[in-house]
Scaffold this motif. Sequence first.
Motif, PDB file in Angstrom:
ATOM      1  N   VAL A 122       0.859  -1.185   0.000  1.00 60.41           N
ATOM      2  CA  VAL A 122       0.000   0.000   0.000  1.00 60.41           C
ATOM      3  C   VAL A 122       0.891   1.229   0.000  1.00 60.41           C
ATOM      4  CG1 VAL A 122      -1.724   1.319   1.269  1.00 60.41           C
ATOM      5  CG2 VAL A 122      -1.891  -1.171   1.169  1.00 60.41           C
ATOM      6  N   ASN A 123       0.756   2.020  -1.042  1.00 63.21           N
ATOM      7  CA  ASN A 123       1.614   3.189  -1.224  1.00 63.21           C
ATOM      8  C   ASN A 123       0.813   4.456  -0.963  1.00 63.21           C
ATOM      9  OD1 ASN A 123       3.592   4.996  -1.979  1.00 63.21           O
ATOM     10  ND2 ASN A 123       3.238   4.724  -4.173  1.00 63.21           N
ATOM     11  N   ILE A 124       0.926   4.998   0.244  1.00 62.19           N
ATOM     12  CA  ILE A 124       0.226   6.219   0.621  1.00 62.19           C
ATOM     13  C   ILE A 124       1.246   7.199   1.194  1.00 62.19           C
ATOM     14  CG2 ILE A 124      -1.660   7.214   1.964  1.00 62.19           C
ATOM     15  CD1 ILE A 124      -2.787   4.416   2.304  1.00 62.19           C
ATOM     16  N   ILE A 306     -11.356   8.909  -0.966  1.00 53.32           N
ATOM     17  CA  ILE A 306     -10.170   8.113  -0.631  1.00 53.32           C
ATOM     18  C   ILE A 306     -10.293   6.712  -1.217  1.00 53.32           C
ATOM     19  CG2 ILE A 306      -8.961   6.994   1.288  1.00 53.32           C
ATOM     20  CD1 ILE A 306      -9.546   9.522   2.953  1.00 53.32           C
ATOM     21  N   TYR A 307     -11.468   6.124  -1.035  1.00 53.97           N
ATOM     22  CA  TYR A 307     -11.750   4.776  -1.550  1.00 53.97           C
ATOM     23  C   TYR A 307     -11.493   4.700  -3.061  1.00 53.97           C
ATOM     24  CZ  TYR A 307     -14.970   0.955  -2.993  1.00 53.97           C
ATOM     25  OH  TYR A 307     -15.554  -0.152  -3.566  1.00 53.97           O
ATOM     26  N   GLU A 308     -12.064   5.633  -3.808  1.00 54.92           N
ATOM     27  CA  GLU A 308     -11.938   5.614  -5.268  1.00 54.92           C
ATOM     28  C   GLU A 308     -10.494   5.865  -5.706  1.00 54.92           C
ATOM     29  OE1 GLU A 308     -14.091   4.660  -7.357  1.00 54.92           O
ATOM     30  OE2 GLU A 308     -15.979   4.728  -6.231  1.00 54.92           O
ATOM     31  N   GLN A 309      -9.841   6.825  -5.078  1.00 54.74           N
ATOM     32  CA  GLN A 309      -8.483   7.184  -5.510  1.00 54.74           C
ATOM     33  C   GLN A 309      -7.476   6.085  -5.190  1.00 54.74           C
ATOM     34  OE1 GLN A 309      -7.364  11.310  -5.103  1.00 54.74           O
ATOM     35  NE2 GLN A 309      -5.275  10.763  -4.504  1.00 54.74           N
ATOM     36  N   LEU A 310      -7.588   5.482  -4.011  1.00 52.12           N
ATOM     37  CA  LEU A 310      -6.636   4.426  -3.650  1.00 52.12           C
ATOM     38  C   LEU A 310      -6.887   3.146  -4.440  1.00 52.12           C
ATOM     39  CD1 LEU A 310      -6.071   4.784   0.200  1.00 52.12           C
ATOM     40  CD2 LEU A 310      -4.854   5.824  -1.714  1.00 52.12           C
ATOM     41  N   LEU A 311      -8.141   2.867  -4.772  1.00 47.96           N
ATOM     42  CA  LEU A 311      -8.414   1.712  -5.631  1.00 47.96           C
ATOM     43  C   LEU A 311      -7.796   1.910  -7.010  1.00 47.96           C
ATOM     44  CD1 LEU A 311     -12.118   0.675  -4.916  1.00 47.96           C
ATOM     45  CD2 LEU A 311     -10.096  -0.756  -4.679  1.00 47.96           C
ATOM     46  N   ALA A 312      -7.918   3.119  -7.547  1.00 49.28           N
ATOM     47  CA  ALA A 312      -7.326   3.403  -8.859  1.00 49.28           C
ATOM     48  C   ALA A 312      -5.804   3.322  -8.807  1.00 49.28           C
ATOM     49  CB  ALA A 312      -7.767   4.789  -9.331  1.00 49.28           C
ATOM     50  N   LYS A 313      -5.253   3.688  -7.664  1.00 51.42           N
ATOM     51  CA  LYS A 313      -3.790   3.712  -7.512  1.00 51.42           C
ATOM     52  C   LYS A 313      -3.218   2.306  -7.334  1.00 51.42           C
ATOM     53  CE  LYS A 313      -0.239   6.141  -4.835  1.00 51.42           C
ATOM     54  NZ  LYS A 313       0.003   7.098  -3.728  1.00 51.42           N
ATOM     55  N   HIS A 314      -3.962   1.422  -6.661  1.00 53.81           N
ATOM     56  CA  HIS A 314      -3.490   0.054  -6.407  1.00 53.81           C
ATOM     57  C   HIS A 314      -4.277  -0.912  -7.284  1.00 53.81           C
ATOM     58  CE1 HIS A 314      -2.489   2.399  -2.790  1.00 53.81           C
ATOM     59  NE2 HIS A 314      -1.432   1.602  -2.699  1.00 53.81           N
ATOM     60  N   ASN A 315      -3.833  -1.035  -8.500  1.00 51.19           N
ATOM     61  CA  ASN A 315      -4.569  -1.823  -9.494  1.00 51.19           C
ATOM     62  C   ASN A 315      -3.937  -3.207  -9.639  1.00 51.19           C
ATOM     63  OD1 ASN A 315      -6.385  -2.484 -11.474  1.00 51.19           O
ATOM     64  ND2 ASN A 315      -5.203  -1.546 -13.128  1.00 51.19           N
ATOM     65  N   LYS A 351     -11.195  -5.954  -3.468  1.00 54.89           N
ATOM     66  CA  LYS A 351      -9.885  -5.282  -3.548  1.00 54.89           C
ATOM     67  C   LYS A 351      -9.729  -4.282  -2.405  1.00 54.89           C
ATOM     68  CE  LYS A 351      -8.927  -5.677  -8.507  1.00 54.89           C
ATOM     69  NZ  LYS A 351      -8.698  -4.947  -9.778  1.00 54.89           N
ATOM     70  N   TRP A 352     -10.808  -3.532  -2.124  1.00 51.20           N
ATOM     71  CA  TRP A 352     -10.714  -2.576  -1.024  1.00 51.20           C
ATOM     72  C   TRP A 352     -10.521  -3.293   0.313  1.00 51.20           C
ATOM     73  CZ3 TRP A 352      -9.262   2.012  -0.107  1.00 51.20           C
ATOM     74  CH2 TRP A 352      -9.465   2.561   1.166  1.00 51.20           C
ATOM     75  N   ALA A 420     -13.363  -0.040   9.429  1.00 59.34           N
ATOM     76  CA  ALA A 420     -13.283   0.928   8.339  1.00 59.34           C
ATOM     77  C   ALA A 420     -12.883   2.303   8.863  1.00 59.34           C
ATOM     78  CB  ALA A 420     -14.623   1.012   7.614  1.00 59.34           C
ATOM     79  N   LEU A 421     -13.476   2.704  10.003  1.00 61.15           N
ATOM     80  CA  LEU A 421     -13.166   4.010  10.585  1.00 61.15           C
ATOM     81  C   LEU A 421     -11.686   4.112  10.950  1.00 61.15           C
ATOM     82  CD1 LEU A 421     -14.214   6.724  11.653  1.00 61.15           C
ATOM     83  CD2 LEU A 421     -14.664   5.589  13.838  1.00 61.15           C
ATOM     84  N   LYS A 422     -11.151   3.067  11.586  1.00 64.50           N
ATOM     85  CA  LYS A 422      -9.739   3.090  11.978  1.00 64.50           C
ATOM     86  C   LYS A 422      -8.822   3.102  10.748  1.00 64.50           C
ATOM     87  CE  LYS A 422      -9.953   1.033  16.592  1.00 64.50           C
ATOM     88  NZ  LYS A 422      -8.976   1.887  17.289  1.00 64.50           N
ATOM     89  N   THR A 423      -9.238   2.412   9.699  1.00 64.72           N
ATOM     90  CA  THR A 423      -8.451   2.413   8.460  1.00 64.72           C
ATOM     91  C   THR A 423      -8.408   3.809   7.860  1.00 64.72           C
ATOM     92  OG1 THR A 423      -9.109   0.123   8.007  1.00 64.72           O
ATOM     93  CG2 THR A 423      -8.200   1.381   6.177  1.00 64.72           C
TER      94      THR A 423
END
Length: 450
Positions: A122-124, A306-315, A351-352, A420-423
């Motif tokens: 996971v690259n954040i 965040i959900y949409e952007q990180l999913l697109a980033k980690h394909n 994936k999420w 989910a909240l903690k994530t």
Amino acid sequence: MNITQEKTGNLNAVVKIKIAPADYTGKVDKAIKDQAKKAQLPGFRKGMVPASHIKRMYGKSILVEEVNNLLNDTLSNYIAEQKLEILGQPLPKMDDSRDFKWDNTDDFEFDYELGLAPAFDVNISSKDKFTQYVIKADKETLETRIKNIRRSYGKMSNPEASAEGDVLYADLVQLGADGSVFEGGITNTATLRLDQVTDKNILKSLTGLKKDDVVTIDIQKAFGDAAVIAKALNISEGDAAELKSNFQLTVKNVNRLEESDLNQEFFDKLFGEGTVTDEAGFREKITEEVEGMFKQDAERKLSNDIYEQLLAKHNFDLPDEFLRRWLKATNEKLTDEELAEGYDDFAKNLKWTLIENKIIRDNNIEIKYEDVVAAAKAKLDAQFRMYSPSPLPEDQLAQYAVQFLQDKENANRTFEEVKALKTFEQIKSIVTLEDKSIDYDKFVALAEKK
């Protein structure tokens, strides 16, 4: 017993389990003896049925059950020992060429397909930027909330003539096409809220009415909601949706909920004695409450971004063909069309979940029981505040939360919400959040675009 694994693709594997009679004979014999002690069969006293008799009658089914138990335990232990991260559940491979006698002399061999989770990082970082909206309470929303609260604490009166917002207690009689009473038609005495009337002309015809006044209305046009019509006429929603008739409405009474006065008694009921002492303080409190609700809307949008952007980033890839077969195998009623239509959303959510689990593991995030209880309390508190801004006593709220979590479904759902909240909190502590003030109506329009 022998167990081996063979990779059949980057994210697929087959586990082969070979079982010899020595692996299962002892378990089968013990199961037969245990059943003999419990069996109640004609001609034998309880607990005195010979094991040989049980074996002759039930030996094959006991053997099948014990082999299945051994297979399940062996496969589960192997997956745990090898630290395999699998998706779905192992699927048995059918092999018609294998013909077992099931007579306690078989050497069994079973194959199971596995779908493996992909390896990824996971690259954040702070280079990931998101807008955090600060929504301001607009005048219309604020006034509507204030009006609703004042009416909730108001008193009922019976004015001479109806006005918008009143409630009519009335007789409803179905009419025929010629305007006369329809013999054998629908009749009911109902409570009709005028704030639910959607047609302006019909609403106008229902204001100014007095007791015993009679009007004709197109009930479908008046309310446009099958659930409301069904309740008013005491019929099913299906019948209400198809109803085309006009109805004769005879007023029996007019009810009006008067708004509470903005006085100290009202303020004390809402917020506790002496907390608020004037209208300005009351409005300030309600503004805080409304903007608090808006904050939840803003948080949901931020989480979705965040959900949409990180999913697109980690394909990364998934074992799609295996997962499709697993979904079919575990959902007998799932059609091929439903699978085709729903698989992309399933894969996206999976994936999420993998990204979420990776963040939890990498950052050693713990989800404790007290976190789940606190989340349940917050959820219940929010529900109660929909009806009254005054909070429940802490001990009562805690009691409700414990009762709520005794339901397994509620407990699991709340656990996932805390996870989910903690994530998201972990993600937000790393990325860059840029605050932006926005009016509520503009925020709604922005959210609808997505």
